[in-house]
Scaffold this motif. Structure first.
Motif, PDB file in Angstrom:
ATOM      1  N   ASP A 264       0.830  -1.217   0.000  1.00  0.00           N
ATOM      2  CA  ASP A 264       0.000   0.000   0.000  1.00  0.00           C
ATOM      3  C   ASP A 264       0.861   1.262   0.000  1.00  0.00           C
ATOM      4  OD1 ASP A 264      -2.409  -1.354  -0.094  1.00  0.00           O
ATOM      5  OD2 ASP A 264      -2.757  -1.250   2.074  1.00  0.00           O
ATOM      6  N   ALA A 265       2.018   1.213   0.656  1.00  0.00           N
ATOM      7  CA  ALA A 265       2.918   2.375   0.671  1.00  0.00           C
ATOM      8  C   ALA A 265       3.538   2.598  -0.709  1.00  0.00           C
ATOM      9  CB  ALA A 265       4.012   2.182   1.718  1.00  0.00           C
ATOM     10  N   ARG A 266       3.897   1.529  -1.386  1.00  0.00           N
ATOM     11  CA  ARG A 266       4.531   1.640  -2.702  1.00  0.00           C
ATOM     12  C   ARG A 266       3.542   1.965  -3.815  1.00  0.00           C
ATOM     13  NH1 ARG A 266       8.903  -3.247  -3.063  1.00  0.00           N
ATOM     14  NH2 ARG A 266       9.818  -2.338  -4.905  1.00  0.00           N
ATOM     15  N   TYR A 267       2.429   1.272  -3.799  1.00  0.00           N
ATOM     16  CA  TYR A 267       1.395   1.430  -4.838  1.00  0.00           C
ATOM     17  C   TYR A 267       0.042   1.580  -4.149  1.00  0.00           C
ATOM     18  CZ  TYR A 267       5.116  -0.353  -7.815  1.00  0.00           C
ATOM     19  OH  TYR A 267       6.317  -0.535  -8.460  1.00  0.00           O
ATOM     20  N   PRO A 268      -0.288   2.804  -3.733  1.00  0.00           N
ATOM     21  CA  PRO A 268      -1.545   3.012  -3.013  1.00  0.00           C
ATOM     22  C   PRO A 268      -2.752   2.459  -3.786  1.00  0.00           C
ATOM     23  CG  PRO A 268      -0.203   4.995  -2.973  1.00  0.00           C
ATOM     24  CD  PRO A 268       0.459   4.047  -3.923  1.00  0.00           C
ATOM     25  N   ARG A 269      -3.641   1.838  -3.065  1.00  0.00           N
ATOM     26  CA  ARG A 269      -4.784   1.157  -3.685  1.00  0.00           C
ATOM     27  C   ARG A 269      -5.619   2.051  -4.579  1.00  0.00           C
ATOM     28  NH1 ARG A 269      -7.256  -2.726   1.078  1.00  0.00           N
ATOM     29  NH2 ARG A 269      -5.222  -3.105   2.002  1.00  0.00           N
ATOM     30  N   ALA A 270      -6.024   3.202  -4.057  1.00  0.00           N
ATOM     31  CA  ALA A 270      -6.921   4.072  -4.835  1.00  0.00           C
ATOM     32  C   ALA A 270      -6.264   4.495  -6.148  1.00  0.00           C
ATOM     33  CB  ALA A 270      -7.319   5.294  -4.015  1.00  0.00           C
ATOM     34  N   GLU A 271      -4.996   4.865  -6.086  1.00  0.00           N
ATOM     35  CA  GLU A 271      -4.295   5.279  -7.315  1.00  0.00           C
ATOM     36  C   GLU A 271      -4.160   4.106  -8.279  1.00  0.00           C
ATOM     37  OE1 GLU A 271      -0.530   7.080  -6.332  1.00  0.00           O
ATOM     38  OE2 GLU A 271      -1.468   8.350  -4.813  1.00  0.00           O
ATOM     39  N   TRP A 272      -3.797   2.935  -7.757  1.00  0.00           N
ATOM     40  CA  TRP A 272      -3.621   1.753  -8.593  1.00  0.00           C
ATOM     41  C   TRP A 272      -4.934   1.368  -9.279  1.00  0.00           C
ATOM     42  CZ3 TRP A 272      -0.126  -0.990 -10.986  1.00  0.00           C
ATOM     43  CH2 TRP A 272      -0.415  -2.294 -11.397  1.00  0.00           C
ATOM     44  N   LEU A 273      -6.005   1.297  -8.485  1.00  0.00           N
ATOM     45  CA  LEU A 273      -7.296   0.921  -9.051  1.00  0.00           C
ATOM     46  C   LEU A 273      -7.758   1.929 -10.091  1.00  0.00           C
ATOM     47  CD1 LEU A 273      -9.115  -0.302  -5.847  1.00  0.00           C
ATOM     48  CD2 LEU A 273      -8.497  -1.706  -7.824  1.00  0.00           C
ATOM     49  N   GLN A 274      -7.593   3.223  -9.792  1.00  0.00           N
ATOM     50  CA  GLN A 274      -8.044   4.234 -10.744  1.00  0.00           C
ATOM     51  C   GLN A 274      -7.239   4.162 -12.036  1.00  0.00           C
ATOM     52  OE1 GLN A 274     -10.946   6.029  -9.997  1.00  0.00           O
ATOM     53  NE2 GLN A 274     -10.804   6.194 -12.217  1.00  0.00           N
ATOM     54  N   LEU A 275      -5.943   3.904 -11.934  1.00  0.00           N
ATOM     55  CA  LEU A 275      -5.110   3.723 -13.124  1.00  0.00           C
ATOM     56  C   LEU A 275      -5.662   2.594 -13.998  1.00  0.00           C
ATOM     57  CD1 LEU A 275      -2.371   4.120 -14.733  1.00  0.00           C
ATOM     58  CD2 LEU A 275      -1.482   2.321 -13.255  1.00  0.00           C
ATOM     59  N   LEU A 276      -5.983   1.456 -13.379  1.00  0.00           N
ATOM     60  CA  LEU A 276      -6.517   0.320 -14.133  1.00  0.00           C
ATOM     61  C   LEU A 276      -7.901   0.621 -14.697  1.00  0.00           C
ATOM     62  CD1 LEU A 276      -5.408  -2.684 -11.890  1.00  0.00           C
ATOM     63  CD2 LEU A 276      -4.255  -1.746 -13.899  1.00  0.00           C
ATOM     64  N   LEU A 277      -8.741   1.257 -13.909  1.00  0.00           N
ATOM     65  CA  LEU A 277     -10.087   1.614 -14.377  1.00  0.00           C
ATOM     66  C   LEU A 277     -10.013   2.587 -15.554  1.00  0.00           C
ATOM     67  CD1 LEU A 277     -11.795   2.081 -10.904  1.00  0.00           C
ATOM     68  CD2 LEU A 277     -12.210   0.195 -12.508  1.00  0.00           C
TER      69      LEU A 277
END
Length: 193
Positions: A114-127
């Protein structure tokens, strides 16, 4: 005759103790279920695995019908993910005869990922790239891909193995972009089937 009935009573008590013993034994266990995926050549295989507590996490196909927006998806599924999550592991292994010999392995904690690849940012990138989250399984698998990305970042020698059908690259940003493109392409291919 009285002795015979006493022996029969004893025989009837044994199944009761057996059932009671099994119940005590199983009551102390943590049941888990695992989502696991392998790919690669016969020479080198890659494995992603995520484990959940069977009792606290929903089964993989709990539907998500809300909007495809990172915050709303997290509001709907993140609590279940957090309470059920046991561990995630990413590894590369070779088969030597019947044995699997691990050559690289990572089991970073959820906090580290979560520190390296925050969930919200990661999910939004994929979405934003066209990936959709339809259920708890999709959500979990797409969060697991962050573990894989961190694993590849930490093991630059694997970027030359073509284990993901990505051409060898030394530049991390280019490789990361190619990896995300592959996730999007794989998602599109599975959505058609």
């Amino acid at each position: 005759m009285n002795l015979t009935f006493q022996n029969v009573d004893l025989l009837l008590i044994f199944p009761l103790f057996t059932v009671l013993g099994i119940a005590i034994l199983l009551g102390g266990c943590t049941y888990s279920y695992t989502f696991s995926h392998e790919n690669g050549s016969s020479d080198m295989r890659f494995r992603e695995e995520i484990k959940f507590n069977w009792q606290t996490a929903p089964h993989g196909y709990k539907k998500y019908t809300g909007r495809q927006n990172a915050q709303e998806i997290m509001d709907a599924l993140d609590s279940d993910y957090n309470t059920g999550f046991l561990k995630a592991e990413v590894s590369v292994f070779r088969k030597v005869g019947e044995k699997k010999v691990t050559t690289h392995s990572s089991n970073l904690t959820m906090r580290e990922i979560d520190a390296r690849y925050p969930r919200a940012e990661w999910l939004q990138l994929l979405l934003d790239r066209g990936i959709t989250i339809e259920n708890f399984h999709n959500y979990s698998v797409h969060l697991l891909k962050r573990h894989t990305l961190a694993f590849l970042e930490d093991n630059p020698d694997l970027r030359h193995s073509e284990i993901f059908d990505i051409p060898p690259m030394d530049d991390w940003k280019s490789y990361k972009s190619a990896y995300i493109n592959k996730l999007v392409k794989d998602h599109a291919k599975h959505a058609k089937n």
